[in-house]
Each structure stands twice: as C-alpha cells, then as structure tokens.
Enzyme design. Structure first.
Site, PDB file in Angstrom:
ATOM      1  N   PRO A  64       0.813  -1.220   0.000  1.00 45.62           N
ATOM      2  CA  PRO A  64       0.000   0.000   0.000  1.00 45.62           C
ATOM      3  C   PRO A  64       0.845   1.268   0.000  1.00 45.62           C
ATOM      4  O   PRO A  64       1.971   1.281   0.500  1.00 45.62           O
ATOM      5  CB  PRO A  64      -0.805  -0.102   1.308  1.00 45.62           C
ATOM      6  N   CYS A  65       0.289   2.333  -0.549  1.00 42.52           N
ATOM      7  CA  CYS A  65       0.910   3.646  -0.479  1.00 42.52           C
ATOM      8  C   CYS A  65       0.509   4.268   0.857  1.00 42.52           C
ATOM      9  O   CYS A  65      -0.664   4.547   1.097  1.00 42.52           O
ATOM     10  CB  CYS A  65       0.445   4.528  -1.634  1.00 42.52           C
TER      11      CYS A  65
END
Length: 471
Positions: A102-103
């Site tokens: 994930p960012c």
C-alpha cells in the site's frame, strides 16, 4: 535455472500468475500458449486487517492447493519486534521478493536498537525487515504512481525514504510508471514498478537515459524514450534526515538509483512491435455474450423507481443526460436515471452547518467506448447500485445498459477466467479484488526479461571465471 520467489501482500495471486503462469500458460495469450517459466513461489503471504473472513486467502488457497501460503499478519512474521533468527526461520531463502504494497506515510520516527523505527502499521517496514535479514538478490514491487510525489506537503519524500533504505541494504534500483494500455493491454491502469538488484547479485543497474529507457530490466520490458526535463541529484543523509529534510521534490515516471545517485525523467512509451503484450487490447475483446449475463447486471430504463428522487439544482446548470423541471429540480424516475444523474454534470444544492451551497461535478461519459482499453477498475466496481465511476456498456441507447461481470473484470487485469470464483466470495468482493489487483501481463513481461538478464549475467560470469582460470 530456478528462481525462488517470495510473494508478499499476495491478494489473489497476480504476481504469481505473471511469473509462473497458469497451468503452464501465459497471461499474454489469454492462457492459450505455453509460458516457459523458471520461477517458483516458495512462500506467500496475504492478510487483510479488520475482516473476520479472509476472502483473498480463500481464493489463493483454492487456486494453489498445497502451496506454502501463510495467512497470518505479516507483523507477527517479520517486524522489528521479531528477532533476526525468527524472521530467518519464518521465511524461506529466496532469490526474488515481490509484492504490491500500500501507499502509506513512510516517515521515519527514529532509529533504535531494533533498527529503523517507522510508523506502526506501515507495511513498507515489513518488506524492509525481510530484506534486512534475508537479502534476496532481487526485488520487484508495485504501487500506485502517486508514491513518487507523496506526501503533498513534501513532494517525493516517501519514495526517497524507500530508495535510501534500499541503498543502505545494498540494492541499486530502477523504477517505471507503466500504463498497461500503452503497451497493448486492455485496461488503462497506471502503476509504478520498482526493480532492485543487490550489489552481490551479479546483475548491474546503471545510470544513463538510454540505459534506463531501453536496456534496463524495465526498459527492455517496456521500451521508451525520454520526454521533457531530467533531474539528477545525490540522495544524502540518513533515513531520518531524509524523512525530515527532503527538498528535491517529486520523482519523475522512470529513473534509477546507483549508490545514492538519482537520475529521473518522464518518458514516451515505445512498444516493441515484435512483442505480443496481450491478446486482449480493448474492452470489446473481454466482453462475453450478453445473453449469458445475469439480469442483475442490466440497467433498464423501464425499471421504474418506487419513489421518484428529487435533486434541487443551481438554476444556471445544464444537466448532461436529464432535463430539469420548472422548479430547477432533477427528477429521477427510473434506475437508468440514477446512473445518468451520477455520471452527468450537476450542481446539486446541499446544506451544511455553514449554510446552503452547490456541490458541482463535471460530465463523464454514460457508457464506455468498447473499442478502447477500459478505464481503471476501482474497488467499488461491484454491486448493482448506480455509480459515477463503474463501467457501463451500452446495448441500446437511452434504453438498456449493463455493468461488467466479475469474469470480464478479471480479463481486464489479464487473470484466468473465473479465477476469483469461490462459493464463499460474492460478485461484489470479486470486483473488489480486481480493483486492488495488478495487470498480470505486466509482471509476466518483466519476469520473462528478468529471467533472460539473470541467465546472461550468469553466462558472462561463468565465461569470465573460465578465462581467469585458463590464465
């Protein structure tokens, strides 16, 4: 030659499909032609927080029965709280670590006796911990392209932290934002792919525009040429210092890091006409016969709402697909009207604690052009409810449309047909999987090129060793 792989944040197995193929077949051929793969996934992990039923794990275990797959929280397997010995025993030795992480906010809180202290729950630090202990030769990671310019108040800082920590672990890195549709695949989906090679791997990452564009692993996989300005600088300081003081701004869509030296620039895609990146190139190519689609996927103008929906509008607005009545209201009478309203131009009157205001949105196309690659699949693609962003296929103008089925969404990501079908998984959840997934064909192409590069490197090393022994 066998390349052993660990797959993190595995989802429903997109990386594995791209590297190993499915039943020996390739994603680029819609699983009709052989894929000669040297890759073997020796361990995988998928865990979704805040959910009692691990749906992705159900699919993964069903498709790869007997695989060495772990469904536990990665924090219990590889984190600063887990000793080196335990991390080493939890995860098998491997040559290549892959994952779509994930960012998040990668800021560094400090350094303690257990290593770099990042924000709790940020999954990058689990990857970092595994690399710290296992030191695989190669890494291949995927993320949304906003990673290169995050966060808003300190552009590029997050990616700089990733690069610096990888360099400190002995990796040189290249990256490229790839839009699958630019290379003949059926979906407009932009993601950044990050390839790293350890200095002891025998595979060299270099500086230079031409090398990055055409001769690197990602450059050979998806050729390009420079567009616009380039940026070069040295990434100085510790991870903590970079976290606090990064000043170089956003990173461009491709680049390399050798040591701490950064070169980055934007590019124009230059697909190789001799390569078949995908048998499917447009939305039309993935559609199944409308007669085989369930009734729940159709949006019919004849389906009248039990109660009309009234939306008051700004008097000067012109709606895209509906007419306003004399009281400047949009009146929605049918199920199709809801779609027309959400996808169209509007200036809807709303009331907040500060008073009344008009919420405005511009127009989107009501239906998708089936002769082009599709728009990006989002996680809310499933479910029968009207949406501004779901795909609609036009069957009869202003009368009959339909949503995309899970199988069609799978094809847009180049998964095998019905890959996510499971008795405990709903159609909406299957669509959610595809909104989170990567385009398998991209991984397949990178895997093919990387395998060749590794072999060439090994052959070169063997020849050099032979020459030295003869002398």
């Amino acid at each position: 030659m066998s390349i052993k792989v660990v797959e993190l944040f595995a989802g429903v197995g997109g990386f594995r499909l791209g590297l190993e193929g499915w039943n020996g077949k390739s994603a680029s051929s819609n699983y009709t032609k052989d894929l000669k793969s040297n890759y073997e996934v020796v361990w995988s992990n998928q865990w979704e927080p805040s959910t009692s039923i691990q749906h992705a794990n159900l699919v993964y275990k069903d498709k790869w029965q007997g695989a060495n797959h772990c469904g536990d929280d990665i924090d219990t397997i590889a984190s600063n709280e887990v000793s080196d010995t335990k991390v080493d025993s939890n995860i098998p030795d491997h040559d290549l670590l892959v994952g779509g992480f994930p960012c998040q906010d990668y800021s560094v809180a400090g350094v303690n006796t257990n290593g770099i202290e990042g924000k709790k729950g940020v999954l990058w630090w689990n990857i970092h911990r595994i690399l710290e202990v296992k030191r695989p030769k190669f890494i291949l990671l995927e993320n949304v392209d906003r990673l290169l310019k995050s966060p808003v108040n300190k552009r590029g800082r997050d990616f700089a932290i990733l690069l610096a920590t990888l360099s400190d672990l002995g990796y040189d890195v290249e990256w490229k934002v790839i839009n699958a549709a630019d290379y003949g695949m059926p979906q407009r989906r932009r993601r950044v792919f990050i390839f790293g090679a350890h200095k002891a791997s025998g595979l060299t990452i270099e500086e230079g525009v031409d090398w990055i564009s055409q001769n690197s692993v990602l450059g050979k996989s998806f050729p390009s040429q420079i567009k616009g300005d380039r940026k070069a600088f040295e990434l100085k300081g510790s991870a903590v210092e970079i976290s606090n003081d990064f000043v170089h701004g956003k990173f461009y869509n491709c680049g390399s890091m050798v040591g701490r030296n950064i070169l980055t620039f934007d590019y124009t895609p230059k697909p190789d006409n001799n390569i078949n990146y995908s048998d499917f190139g447009s939305l039309k190519d993935v559609l199944i016969d409308h007669g085989k689609v369930g009734d729940e996927f159709f949006v019919d103008s004849k389906k009248v709402l039990k109660t009309p929906i009234i939306k008051e509008q700004k008097p000067s607005i012109s709606l895209s697909y509906l007419q306003m009545n004399s009281r400047d209201e949009a009146v929605l009478l049918t199920e199709l009207d809801k779609w027309k309203y959400l996808k169209g131009r509007k200036a809807e009157k709303r009331v907040s604690s500060k008073g009344a205001f008009y919420y405005t949105e511009g127009p989107l196309s009501l239906s998708d052009d089936i002769n082009l690659p599709s728009r990006t699949i989002i996680t809310s693609e499933g479910g029968s409810g009207a949406s501004r962003f779901k795909h609609l296929v036009e069957l009869e103008k202003d009368v009959l449309y339909r949503r995309l089925t899970p199988l069609e969404l799978e094809r847009l990501n180049m998964f095998p047909d019905n890959h996510t079908k499971h008795e405990r998984v709903t159609d909406a959840k299957r669509a959610f999987f595809m909104g989170n997934a990567l385009v398998v064909g991209i991984v397949e192409r990178i895997g093919v090129v990387l395998s060749k590069c590794i072999k060439e490197s090994q052959d070169k090393s063997a020849l050099q060793h032979l020459s030295e022994s003869e002398n």
